[in-house]
Scaffold this motif. Structure first.
Motif, PDB file in Angstrom:
ATOM      1  N   GLU A   1      -6.835   0.327   0.105  1.00  0.00           N
ATOM      2  CA  GLU A   1      -7.133   0.669   1.491  1.00  0.00           C
ATOM      3  C   GLU A   1      -7.520  -0.621   2.230  1.00  0.00           C
ATOM      4  OE1 GLU A   1     -10.267   3.938   3.374  1.00  0.00           O
ATOM      5  OE2 GLU A   1     -10.693   2.931   1.499  1.00  0.00           O
TER       6      GLU A   1
ATOM      7  N   VAL B   1      -2.611   4.766  -3.152  1.00  0.00           N
ATOM      8  CA  VAL B   1      -3.616   4.014  -2.409  1.00  0.00           C
ATOM      9  C   VAL B   1      -4.975   4.321  -3.016  1.00  0.00           C
ATOM     10  CG1 VAL B   1      -4.686   3.597  -0.172  1.00  0.00           C
ATOM     11  CG2 VAL B   1      -2.245   4.141  -0.291  1.00  0.00           C
ATOM     12  N   VAL B   2      -5.759   3.286  -3.263  1.00  0.00           N
ATOM     13  CA  VAL B   2      -7.110   3.477  -3.790  1.00  0.00           C
ATOM     14  C   VAL B   2      -8.101   2.928  -2.770  1.00  0.00           C
ATOM     15  CG1 VAL B   2      -6.457   3.488  -6.226  1.00  0.00           C
ATOM     16  CG2 VAL B   2      -6.960   1.317  -5.100  1.00  0.00           C
ATOM     17  N   PRO B   3      -9.335   3.472  -2.761  1.00  0.00           N
ATOM     18  CA  PRO B   3     -10.312   3.025  -1.764  1.00  0.00           C
ATOM     19  C   PRO B   3     -10.633   1.540  -1.896  1.00  0.00           C
ATOM     20  CG  PRO B   3     -11.057   5.033  -2.868  1.00  0.00           C
ATOM     21  CD  PRO B   3      -9.865   4.535  -3.618  1.00  0.00           C
TER      22      PRO B   3
ATOM     23  N   GLY C   1     -12.354  -1.708  -2.676  1.00  0.00           N
ATOM     24  CA  GLY C   1     -13.285  -1.974  -3.755  1.00  0.00           C
ATOM     25  C   GLY C   1     -12.783  -1.468  -5.092  1.00  0.00           C
ATOM     26  N   ALA C   2     -11.808  -0.551  -5.073  1.00  0.00           N
ATOM     27  CA  ALA C   2     -11.292  -0.007  -6.329  1.00  0.00           C
ATOM     28  C   ALA C   2     -10.074  -0.779  -6.823  1.00  0.00           C
ATOM     29  CB  ALA C   2     -10.936   1.467  -6.171  1.00  0.00           C
ATOM     30  N   ALA C   3      -9.545  -1.671  -5.997  1.00  0.00           N
ATOM     31  CA  ALA C   3      -8.468  -2.563  -6.445  1.00  0.00           C
ATOM     32  C   ALA C   3      -8.460  -3.753  -5.514  1.00  0.00           C
ATOM     33  CB  ALA C   3      -7.117  -1.863  -6.416  1.00  0.00           C
TER      34      ALA C   3
END
Lengths: 370, 370
Positions: free
Chosen positions: A133, A165-167, A169-171
């Motif tokens: 994101e 899509v990951v939030p 901070g998660a990638a």
């Protein structure tokens, strides 16, 4: 972790079935053991820790005839007779753009080259994206355009894909996983089991460019040097080599872990020795200088547009001539040879007449290089 | 974003080449436009924003005959006559373990099911892992064991893989990308272009189980309910259906975006209407209750072990009988039918005799669901 068991099982000339199995078992015994309880960066470096992880976790669970320890692509035989090669790679390089290329180029070249190393003609790719994101759409478009250009250049078509899509901070921005499918010409059988004492080891050009370029692009070192990644599809150069030297035994691209690690994989898979001539190892002076300041041996630095080839001695001249005639092989050289002893070991003969053991990479001096 | 152009080009019965191309163009015109400058979670939700991203970024760059807007797998034709299907998916679900399964099960089932939706017999898988430094090896082993069990159950072999490690903070634990290769039987051609007014829409069982189970497993809602993910390989149930109802037009698994979104894809791809009967939609009471408390319509909640099938009316009885005889299809039902008007639109007929439009999912109420 890909499919060379099948190539073993097809067996090299002169190897009986039992002997092949013995070699696989012996190879397994020589692999390191997993000792850690948590994943470390070293597990992703392509060296000893990576091997231990693959053995303890993936081979243990997935053990099957198609999956083995070495090899950049599995060769499959659907009904109908046309063998296909398949290979997969995730790309997490940081920074995503560096002199000479981007993660988009790497995601195509890396997988296309793995297919070429299996002796296949690369044909199709899939591409799966994990996006964080907040990633700028403009940057994503540039990276995807790089992929399209690289695919067109390599003669492959991108036929399927996925986006997650990951939030935030998660990638870290963007990871790309590509899987390639290639066609394996009839009769082609490249295998470490086909390698013989007396065979020669060729390298298609300068080593260490990619890893050095990425390290310098990170900018956390006060070194200014004009080093560009060598990222490129080597499928064309491989085709020219195989046409000129049809007896070629084995191919491998020295990505993570570099030439040193790949030669160790060869030595152990073949159960033979590899002797490298230090004075023959091609390194650009600017790369040699940067590596010295970084405290890293170029033998362990990743390449993304080079390959190693093992040829029988009587095809070396023809093979080198074919490589020299290709834009990506103008600096191809013989860097060493295969010996009976010391079995399973790589030895470097230095310019001063001494020798030293070249071990598999330990730890990860260069994380997130591809 | 996968390869149905090829199925379009093979063309359904009664469609001339020109008409097929017109349909594709009309379909493209109905797709939403990308307006954002940065990636948002909605771009990964499988709804309108995802379509816009795929169109603007990936189709724009990769435009080629094999790659199109719909379909869960591309069908390729290597020389030799044996067509192969290929599909790829990344899995980023959070939490990694939930009632009924884990990211390891999903990574196998999701890709195997995509192949089954393309009419293929799933045969081989590749698996690429992005691991975060610090991940416990014991957890990784459990997840990989889940993959091995799921692969054995689905009859696929994991033939190649890759592992990358990124520093802590650069990824949230573990992402898995699988790519599947399946064999497409001669003569099989599933396509939205084959769908006709009067055809019936079947759903293989209860909807919304997977998404609801994952949401509840996150624990940020004070709801206690015994909901398990339906994650499973549907390849066997699909084989039974196709044997009993060989005229089956089209298959799709309602994962991200749920049944509502998938029916919209069908309506637009076929250029026809889809009418769903609300009273026929199978939802477990516990899932219906949880969705109501979550404020989410089960029509948009992800499934990982279900599929939609469009059948000609005269094969519905045989198709349902075959599904009811399979453990994964005991609750299969007809949920609606295909109509001429309103073209490109999904309408829900409510229990009270009213109707409402079922639009494609907008936004992402359930991020990281698969």
């Amino acid at each position: 972790m890909s499919g060379t068991v099948q190539r073993y099982r097809e067996s090299g000339p002169g190897f009986a079935e039992g002997e092949v199995i013995d070699r696989i078992e012996a190879f397994r015994r020589r692999r390191p053991r997993l000792r850690e309880e948590r994943i470390t960066l070293a597990h992703g470096a392509g060296g000893k820790s990576s091997e231990a992880l693959v053995d303890a976790v993936f081979l243990e669970a997935f053990r099957n005839p198609e999956l083995a320890e070495l090899g950049d692509g599995a060769v499959l035989s659907p009904p109908g007779g046309q063998r296909i090669a398949v290979s997969t790679d995730s790309f997490v390089v940081s920074p995503r753009r560096f002199p000479g290329g981007s993660i988009g180029h790497l995601a195509v070249h890396g997988t296309v080259n793995d297919l070429a190393m299996a002796g296949a003609v690369p044909s199709w790719l899939t591409a799966a994206f994990v996006l964080a994101e907040g990633l700028e759409v403009a940057e994503l478009k540039e990276i995807v355009a790089d992929m399209a250009a690289a695919a067109a250049d390599a003669g492959v078509t991108i036929v399927a894909g996925d986006t997650k899509v990951v939030p935030q901070g998660a990638a870290d921005g963007l990871y790309i996983t590509t899987t390639g499918i290639g066609l394996v010409p009839d009769g082609r059988a490249l295998s470490a089991a086909a390698v013989r004492p007396g065979d020669r080891v060729l390298l298609s050009g300068f080593m260490g460019d990619h890893g050095t370029a990425v390290m310098l692009a990170r900018g956390d070192l006060a070194i200014e040097a004009d080093v560009r990644s060598d990222t490129a599809s080597v499928a064309g150069a491989v085709a020219d080599l195989l046409a000129a030297a049809p007896g070629t035994r084995w191919l491998r691209d020295p990505t993570r872990g570099g030439v040193g690690t790949v030669c160790n994989e060869l030595a152990r898979a073949a159960g033979l020795g590899v002797v490298l001539e230090e004075d023959s190892l091609p390194v650009r002076p600017v790369v040699a200088g940067a590596c010295e300041m970084l405290g890293i041996d170029p033998l362990y630095v990743a390449n993304e547009g080079k390959f190693l080839a093992v040829l029988p001695p009587d095809e070396v001249d023809a093979g080198l001539a074919a490589l020299h005639a290709h834009p990506l092989g103008t600096r191809a050289v013989e860097i060493g040879s295969v010996t009976t002893e010391p079995a399973g070991t790589v030895v470097l003969r230095t310019g001063f007449g001494g020798t030293r053991i070249v071990d598999t990479l330990v730890g990860d001096p260069l994380p997130r290089i591809c």
